[in-house]
Design a protein around this motif. Sequence first.
Motif, PDB file in Angstrom:
ATOM      1  N   VAL A 250       1.060  -1.140   0.021  1.00 29.64           N
ATOM      2  CA  VAL A 250      -0.011   0.176   0.044  1.00 29.64           C
ATOM      3  C   VAL A 250       1.002   1.203   0.138  1.00 29.64           C
ATOM      4  CG1 VAL A 250      -1.822   1.383   1.182  1.00 29.64           C
ATOM      5  CG2 VAL A 250      -1.712  -1.244   1.235  1.00 29.64           C
ATOM      6  N   PRO A 251       0.722   2.018  -0.748  1.00 30.31           N
ATOM      7  CA  PRO A 251       1.391   3.325  -1.006  1.00 30.31           C
ATOM      8  C   PRO A 251       1.611   4.132   0.513  1.00 30.31           C
ATOM      9  CG  PRO A 251      -0.055   3.320  -2.873  1.00 30.31           C
ATOM     10  CD  PRO A 251      -0.339   2.278  -1.810  1.00 30.31           C
ATOM     11  N   THR A 252       2.829   4.724   0.554  1.00 27.47           N
ATOM     12  CA  THR A 252       3.201   5.576   1.783  1.00 27.47           C
ATOM     13  C   THR A 252       2.226   6.757   1.922  1.00 27.47           C
ATOM     14  OG1 THR A 252       5.450   5.028   1.248  1.00 27.47           O
ATOM     15  CG2 THR A 252       5.157   6.771   2.904  1.00 27.47           C
ATOM     16  N   VAL A 253       1.745   6.795   3.197  1.00 28.61           N
ATOM     17  CA  VAL A 253       0.971   8.019   3.806  1.00 28.61           C
ATOM     18  C   VAL A 253       1.785   8.908   4.222  1.00 28.61           C
ATOM     19  CG1 VAL A 253      -0.895   8.748   4.909  1.00 28.61           C
ATOM     20  CG2 VAL A 253      -0.997   6.291   3.865  1.00 28.61           C
ATOM     21  N   ARG A 254       1.812  10.100   3.688  1.00 34.04           N
ATOM     22  CA  ARG A 254       2.707  11.083   4.158  1.00 34.04           C
ATOM     23  C   ARG A 254       1.817  12.278   5.052  1.00 34.04           C
ATOM     24  NH1 ARG A 254       7.535  10.733   2.000  1.00 34.04           N
ATOM     25  NH2 ARG A 254       7.755   9.156   0.435  1.00 34.04           N
ATOM     26  N   GLU A 255       2.673  12.922   5.706  1.00 35.72           N
ATOM     27  CA  GLU A 255       2.181  14.146   6.593  1.00 35.72           C
ATOM     28  C   GLU A 255       1.960  15.199   5.383  1.00 35.72           C
ATOM     29  OE1 GLU A 255       1.251  14.282   9.640  1.00 35.72           O
ATOM     30  OE2 GLU A 255       2.438  12.644  10.712  1.00 35.72           O
ATOM     31  N   PRO A 256       1.135  16.595   5.772  1.00 32.35           N
ATOM     32  CA  PRO A 256       0.958  17.494   4.919  1.00 32.35           C
ATOM     33  C   PRO A 256       2.521  18.126   4.413  1.00 32.35           C
ATOM     34  CG  PRO A 256      -0.646  17.729   6.741  1.00 32.35           C
ATOM     35  CD  PRO A 256       0.199  16.651   6.945  1.00 32.35           C
ATOM     36  N   ASP A 257       3.371  18.188   4.838  1.00 34.37           N
ATOM     37  CA  ASP A 257       4.724  18.616   4.806  1.00 34.37           C
ATOM     38  C   ASP A 257       5.617  17.489   3.820  1.00 34.37           C
ATOM     39  OD1 ASP A 257       5.319  16.831   6.664  1.00 34.37           O
ATOM     40  OD2 ASP A 257       6.198  18.770   8.068  1.00 34.37           O
ATOM     41  N   GLY A 258       5.015  16.260   3.683  1.00 34.64           N
ATOM     42  CA  GLY A 258       5.771  15.266   2.987  1.00 34.64           C
ATOM     43  C   GLY A 258       6.471  14.261   3.737  1.00 34.64           C
ATOM     44  N   LEU A 259       6.548  14.496   5.107  1.00 32.20           N
ATOM     45  CA  LEU A 259       7.332  13.402   6.136  1.00 32.20           C
ATOM     46  C   LEU A 259       6.393  12.067   6.157  1.00 32.20           C
ATOM     47  CD1 LEU A 259       9.569  12.848   7.837  1.00 32.20           C
ATOM     48  CD2 LEU A 259       8.127  13.485  10.079  1.00 32.20           C
ATOM     49  N   ALA A 260       7.159  11.157   5.628  1.00 33.72           N
ATOM     50  CA  ALA A 260       6.364   9.813   5.714  1.00 33.72           C
ATOM     51  C   ALA A 260       5.651   9.472   7.175  1.00 33.72           C
ATOM     52  CB  ALA A 260       7.277   8.613   5.360  1.00 33.72           C
ATOM     53  N   MET A 261       4.507   9.193   7.308  1.00 33.73           N
ATOM     54  CA  MET A 261       4.096   8.886   8.561  1.00 33.73           C
ATOM     55  C   MET A 261       4.611   7.600   9.194  1.00 33.73           C
ATOM     56  SD  MET A 261       0.260   9.525   8.444  1.00 33.73           S
ATOM     57  CE  MET A 261      -0.620  10.872   8.198  1.00 33.73           C
ATOM     58  N   SER A 262       5.098   7.715  10.471  1.00 31.08           N
ATOM     59  CA  SER A 262       5.684   6.576  11.062  1.00 31.08           C
ATOM     60  C   SER A 262       5.547   6.659  12.841  1.00 31.08           C
ATOM     61  CB  SER A 262       7.433   6.833  10.925  1.00 31.08           C
ATOM     62  OG  SER A 262       8.100   5.921  11.822  1.00 31.08           O
ATOM     63  N   SER A 263       5.421   5.469  13.441  1.00 30.24           N
ATOM     64  CA  SER A 263       5.255   5.695  14.766  1.00 30.24           C
ATOM     65  C   SER A 263       6.544   6.159  15.579  1.00 30.24           C
ATOM     66  CB  SER A 263       5.152   4.176  15.245  1.00 30.24           C
ATOM     67  OG  SER A 263       3.876   3.599  14.715  1.00 30.24           O
ATOM     68  N   ARG A 264       7.664   6.337  14.790  1.00 25.32           N
ATOM     69  CA  ARG A 264       8.689   6.993  15.557  1.00 25.32           C
ATOM     70  C   ARG A 264       8.608   8.710  15.343  1.00 25.32           C
ATOM     71  NH1 ARG A 264      11.364   2.193  13.803  1.00 25.32           N
ATOM     72  NH2 ARG A 264      12.780   1.113  15.428  1.00 25.32           N
ATOM     73  N   ASN A 265       7.876   9.103  14.553  1.00 23.80           N
ATOM     74  CA  ASN A 265       7.855  10.479  14.446  1.00 23.80           C
ATOM     75  C   ASN A 265       7.462  11.343  15.617  1.00 23.80           C
ATOM     76  OD1 ASN A 265       8.364  10.018  11.769  1.00 23.80           O
ATOM     77  ND2 ASN A 265       6.323  10.575  11.014  1.00 23.80           N
TER      78      ASN A 265
END
Length: 294
Positions: A173-188
């Motif tokens: 499934v394609p990467t889901v990103r934050e509005p500013d482009g950062l890839a969503m991750s539990s580590r964020n």
Amino acid sequence: MQTFEHIPSLRAALKERRQAGETIGVVPTMGYLHDGHLELVRRAKAETDCVVVTIFVNPTQFAPNEDFASYPRDAERDLQLLAGLDVDYVFAPPVEEIYPEPLQTTVSLKPLGDILIGAVRPGHFSGVATVVAKLFNIVGPDRAYFGEKDFQQLAVIRKMVADLNFPIEIVGVPTVREPDGLAMSSRNVRLSAEDRKAARVLSAALEAGARRIGSGEREVEPVLAEMRSLIAGEAAVRLRSLDIRDAHDLGEVQSIDRPVVILVTAQAGSVLLIDQREAMPLLPSAQGRTILAP
């Protein structure tokens, strides 16, 4: 939604669904869910009759100096999010349920599990492949859903399923990103405000690399050099690895003459982040025009 901690009770529930002719989808996670995980669940809900989400922070994929103890956890929030998506079953076992005694059997993929992130985190993909194999054997799904952000993990799971003849379709499934482009991750969530802002350079560099490839660049090094220069401009981000590989099998490429994937691993403060972007080169056509690679 039912939640299970023990293997026999989950298997009993799934046996009934299977006997009723329903298809089963599984979404393996380590919890602390974000919208990237939820997109996997949405796909599973759309494509299967019964959806199982597993929540298990797997200790065997962390090295002794890595962040297993501090990996973010919020079980109550996770369950609320999943209930809102009408998930059928959640499997959230304690460690001793998955590893009741030290393992003598593990899954190891060579060389695929030892390159790229596997070189930065030795043993990581053996831990991933082993626990996913265990979860597949526990759940017995028809389809399993993984995010493309962890592109090497997706490749490892696909190869394991093919090599060991698991009767399971692996869905990326394609990467889901934050509005500013950062890839969503539990580590964020562990990023400081300064590091969070600096980490945006990773998606910007990937976009620049993909754009250069799409405009006709065939040589690997100029693309990597431009990306390294962009990332080097952020003092809070330390590049760990940057590669351009064959999008099919992560093999090395000497020339960008096929679909490729750009893979980056970097440290933002104390947090290890990964991201990827697939890129399609321009290829000459028989009529002398240029076309995008399929």
